[in-house]
Design a protein around this motif. Structure first.
Motif, PDB file in Angstrom:
ATOM      1  N   SER A 183       0.822  -1.207   0.000  1.00 10.25           N
ATOM      2  CA  SER A 183       0.000   0.000   0.000  1.00 10.25           C
ATOM      3  C   SER A 183       0.857   1.259   0.000  1.00 10.25           C
ATOM      4  N   ILE A 184       1.970   1.203   0.715  1.00 13.87           N
ATOM      5  CA  ILE A 184       2.873   2.353   0.776  1.00 13.87           C
ATOM      6  C   ILE A 184       3.542   2.581  -0.583  1.00 13.87           C
ATOM      7  N   ASP A 185       4.106   1.520  -1.155  1.00  9.08           N
ATOM      8  CA  ASP A 185       4.880   1.673  -2.385  1.00  9.08           C
ATOM      9  C   ASP A 185       4.018   1.867  -3.621  1.00  9.08           C
ATOM     10  N   LEU A 186       2.781   1.360  -3.594  1.00  7.64           N
ATOM     11  CA  LEU A 186       1.916   1.503  -4.762  1.00  7.64           C
ATOM     12  C   LEU A 186       1.149   2.826  -4.781  1.00  7.64           C
ATOM     13  N   ALA A 187       1.213   3.568  -3.673  1.00  7.14           N
ATOM     14  CA  ALA A 187       0.497   4.848  -3.622  1.00  7.14           C
ATOM     15  C   ALA A 187       0.980   5.789  -4.725  1.00  7.14           C
ATOM     16  N   GLN A 188       2.279   5.780  -4.993  1.00  4.11           N
ATOM     17  CA  GLN A 188       2.820   6.669  -6.023  1.00  4.11           C
ATOM     18  C   GLN A 188       2.360   6.269  -7.426  1.00  4.11           C
ATOM     19  N   HIS A 189       1.901   5.030  -7.553  1.00  3.14           N
ATOM     20  CA  HIS A 189       1.378   4.560  -8.836  1.00  3.14           C
ATOM     21  C   HIS A 189      -0.147   4.651  -8.900  1.00  3.14           C
ATOM     22  N   HIS A 190      -0.737   5.205  -7.853  1.00  2.00           N
ATOM     23  CA  HIS A 190      -2.187   5.397  -7.769  1.00  2.00           C
ATOM     24  C   HIS A 190      -2.942   4.058  -7.829  1.00  2.00           C
ATOM     25  N   ILE A 191      -2.359   3.044  -7.198  1.00  2.00           N
ATOM     26  CA  ILE A 191      -2.996   1.732  -7.079  1.00  2.00           C
ATOM     27  C   ILE A 191      -3.244   1.474  -5.598  1.00  2.00           C
ATOM     28  N   GLY A 192      -4.490   1.200  -5.251  1.00  2.00           N
ATOM     29  CA  GLY A 192      -4.842   0.958  -3.869  1.00  2.00           C
ATOM     30  C   GLY A 192      -4.711  -0.508  -3.489  1.00  2.00           C
ATOM     31  N   VAL A 193      -4.630  -0.761  -2.204  1.00  2.00           N
ATOM     32  CA  VAL A 193      -4.538  -2.131  -1.682  1.00  2.00           C
ATOM     33  C   VAL A 193      -5.557  -2.305  -0.568  1.00  2.00           C
ATOM     34  N   SER A 194      -6.338  -3.358  -0.657  1.00  2.00           N
ATOM     35  CA  SER A 194      -7.296  -3.705   0.399  1.00  2.00           C
ATOM     36  C   SER A 194      -6.865  -5.005   1.064  1.00  2.00           C
ATOM     37  N   LEU A 195      -6.644  -4.957   2.373  1.00  2.00           N
ATOM     38  CA  LEU A 195      -6.360  -6.158   3.154  1.00  2.00           C
ATOM     39  C   LEU A 195      -7.695  -6.706   3.639  1.00  2.00           C
ATOM     40  N   ILE A 196      -8.026  -7.912   3.189  1.00  2.00           N
ATOM     41  CA  ILE A 196      -9.334  -8.515   3.471  1.00  2.00           C
ATOM     42  C   ILE A 196      -9.151  -9.565   4.557  1.00  2.00           C
ATOM     43  N   GLN A 197      -9.834  -9.392   5.682  1.00  2.00           N
ATOM     44  CA  GLN A 197      -9.683 -10.287   6.835  1.00  2.00           C
ATOM     45  C   GLN A 197     -11.047 -10.863   7.236  1.00  2.00           C
ATOM     46  N   PRO A 198     -11.465 -11.917   6.557  1.00  2.00           N
ATOM     47  CA  PRO A 198     -12.767 -12.508   6.882  1.00  2.00           C
ATOM     48  C   PRO A 198     -12.725 -13.264   8.208  1.00  2.00           C
ATOM     49  N   GLY A 199     -13.893 -13.364   8.818  1.00  2.00           N
ATOM     50  CA  GLY A 199     -14.069 -14.292   9.924  1.00  2.00           C
ATOM     51  C   GLY A 199     -14.479 -15.639   9.370  1.00  2.00           C
ATOM     52  N   PHE A 200     -15.381 -16.316  10.046  1.00  2.00           N
ATOM     53  CA  PHE A 200     -15.815 -17.631   9.576  1.00  2.00           C
ATOM     54  C   PHE A 200     -16.832 -17.478   8.449  1.00  2.00           C
ATOM     55  N   VAL A 201     -16.514 -18.092   7.313  1.00  2.00           N
ATOM     56  CA  VAL A 201     -17.377 -18.040   6.138  1.00  2.00           C
ATOM     57  C   VAL A 201     -17.709 -19.473   5.737  1.00  2.00           C
ATOM     58  N   ASP A 202     -18.935 -19.687   5.346  1.00  2.00           N
ATOM     59  CA  ASP A 202     -19.399 -21.022   4.956  1.00  2.00           C
ATOM     60  C   ASP A 202     -18.780 -21.411   3.618  1.00  2.00           C
ATOM     61  N   THR A 203     -17.694 -22.183   3.662  1.00  2.00           N
ATOM     62  CA  THR A 203     -16.974 -22.629   2.469  1.00  2.00           C
ATOM     63  C   THR A 203     -16.558 -24.086   2.664  1.00  2.00           C
ATOM     64  N   PRO A 204     -16.092 -24.752   1.604  1.00  2.00           N
ATOM     65  CA  PRO A 204     -15.584 -26.117   1.769  1.00  2.00           C
ATOM     66  C   PRO A 204     -14.442 -26.215   2.770  1.00  2.00           C
ATOM     67  N   LEU A 205     -13.651 -25.151   2.919  1.00  2.00           N
ATOM     68  CA  LEU A 205     -12.561 -25.178   3.892  1.00  2.00           C
ATOM     69  C   LEU A 205     -13.080 -25.194   5.323  1.00  2.00           C
ATOM     70  N   THR A 206     -14.033 -24.320   5.634  1.00  2.00           N
ATOM     71  CA  THR A 206     -14.541 -24.273   7.009  1.00  2.00           C
ATOM     72  C   THR A 206     -15.440 -25.465   7.313  1.00  2.00           C
ATOM     73  N   ASP A 207     -15.961 -26.129   6.286  1.00  5.43           N
ATOM     74  CA  ASP A 207     -16.769 -27.327   6.516  1.00  5.43           C
ATOM     75  C   ASP A 207     -15.959 -28.415   7.220  1.00  5.43           C
ATOM     76  N   LYS A 208     -14.628 -28.348   7.100  1.00  2.31           N
ATOM     77  CA  LYS A 208     -13.758 -29.356   7.710  1.00  2.31           C
ATOM     78  C   LYS A 208     -13.490 -29.083   9.183  1.00  2.31           C
ATOM     79  N   ASN A 209     -13.813 -27.887   9.655  1.00  2.00           N
ATOM     80  CA  ASN A 209     -13.520 -27.527  11.047  1.00  2.00           C
ATOM     81  C   ASN A 209     -14.412 -28.303  12.013  1.00  2.00           C
ATOM     82  N   ASP A 210     -13.823 -28.725  13.127  1.00  4.89           N
ATOM     83  CA  ASP A 210     -14.568 -29.483  14.127  1.00  4.89           C
ATOM     84  C   ASP A 210     -14.753 -28.682  15.413  1.00  4.89           C
TER      85      ASP A 210
END
Length: 241
Positions: free
Chosen positions: A156-183
Motif C-alpha cells: 500500500s505504501i509503495d503503490l500509492a505513487q502509482h495510484h494503485i490501492g490495496v485492500s487487506l481482506i480479513q474474513p471471519g468464519f465463512v461457509d466454504t468447503p474449507l470451514t466445513d472441515k472444522n470441528d
C-alpha cells in the motif's frame, strides 16, 4: 467495461465473488487450477474468462497472464488451511506447503498480474481474522496469513505513487468447503455470498481494511487488548477440556 481477476474462483468466497462482480457489470477473469470444475460452473457466460493455473506454479501463472490485457481490480483469494495436530511432531513439510499456497503464491501472482493493474485500480489480498490473535494448531496457517498482512501494508505504501490501492481482506468464519472441515465452534459464521458482498463494497469504497463479520472482529480485537499471558491461559484452558 471494468475488469477484475479473482483467484480461487471455483469454490467458496472466490466463486461468490465471481458471481457478484458479474452481476455488477464487470468482465471477470475467473482463475482456478481445475479446468473441468471451472467449465462446469462458468461455461456459457460471456463476461467470464476462465484462466487455468496452479497458484504455486509461476510458469503457469505467467502463461495465463498473457490472456489478460488490463485490470481495474485484482483479488488474490486462493488459499488453503491445514492444522498441526501434534506440535511435538512438527511437520515442516506441511508448514512449507501452507506457506507456499497462502503466501508465496501471492508473490507469484503479483509478479505476473500487477503490471496489468491500471492507475486508480485496486488489489485485494485475502488474509484472515485469525491474524488478530494466535490460535492453537494454526502455526502454519496463521504465519502465512500474518505474512499477507505485512505484505498488504507494505504494498500500500509503495503503490500509492502509482495510484494503485490495496485492500487487506480479513474474513471471519465463512461457509466454504474449507470451514466445513472444522470441528470447532465458528461463531457468527456467514455465507459466501455475504462475504462477497462485503468485499465488493469495501473494494469499491477504496477501504484499506475489509473486515467482517463485525461482531466477531470486534470480539477478537477486544480480546487482543489483553496481556498475551492472559489470552494464552484462556485459550489453553478452553482447548484442553
Amino acid at each position: 467495461m471494468k475488469s477484475v481477476l479473482i483467484t480461487g474462483a471455483s469454490s467458496g468466497i472466490g466463486k461468490a465473488l465471481v458471481e457478484h462482480y458479474v452481476a455488477e457489470g464487470y468482465q471477470v477473469y475467473a482463475a482456478g487450477r481445475n479446468a473441468q470444475k471451472l467449465a462446469q460452473i462458468f461455461d456459457g457466460q460471456p463476461r467470464i474468462t476462465q484462466l487455468v493455473f496452479d497458484v504455486t506454479q509461476l510458469a503457469q501463472i505467467k502463461a495465463a497472464a498473457e490472456q489478460v490485457d488490463q485490470l481495474e481490480h485484482l483479488i488474490l483469494n486462493a488459499g488453503d488451511c491445514e492444522y498441526l495436530d501434534d506440535v511435538m511432531a512438527f511437520d515442516s513439510q506441511q508448514f512449507a506447503r501452507i506457506i507456499q499456497v497462502n503466501l508465496l503464491s501471492v508473490g507469484y501472482c503479483l509478479e505476473a498480474f500487477l503490471p496489468k493493474v491500471i492507475g486508480l485500480g485496486r488489489i485485494g489480498i485475502v488474509s484472515s481474522s485469525a491474524t488478530i490473535l494466535p490460535f492453537p494448531k494454526a502455526q502454519a496457517y496463521g504465519a502465512s496469513k500474518a505474512g499477507l498482512d505485512y505484505l498488504a501494508h507494505s504494498l500500500s505504501i509503495d503503490l500509492a505513487q502509482h495510484h494503485i490501492g490495496v485492500s487487506l481482506i480479513q474474513p471471519g468464519f465463512v461457509d466454504t468447503p474449507l470451514t466445513d472441515k472444522n470441528d470447532f465452534a465458528m461463531p457468527w459464521r456467514i455465507s459466501s455470498k455475504q462475504a462477497a458482498k462485503a468485499i465488493f463494497k469495501g473494494m469499491e469504497a477504496g477501504k484499506h481494511h475489509i473486515r467482517f463479520p463485525f461482531l466477531l472482529i470486534f470480539s477478537l480485537r477486544l480480546l487482543a487488548l489483553l496481556p498475551f499471558s492472559w489470552w494464552r491461559a484462556l485459550i489453553t484452558r478452553n482447548t484442553q477440556k
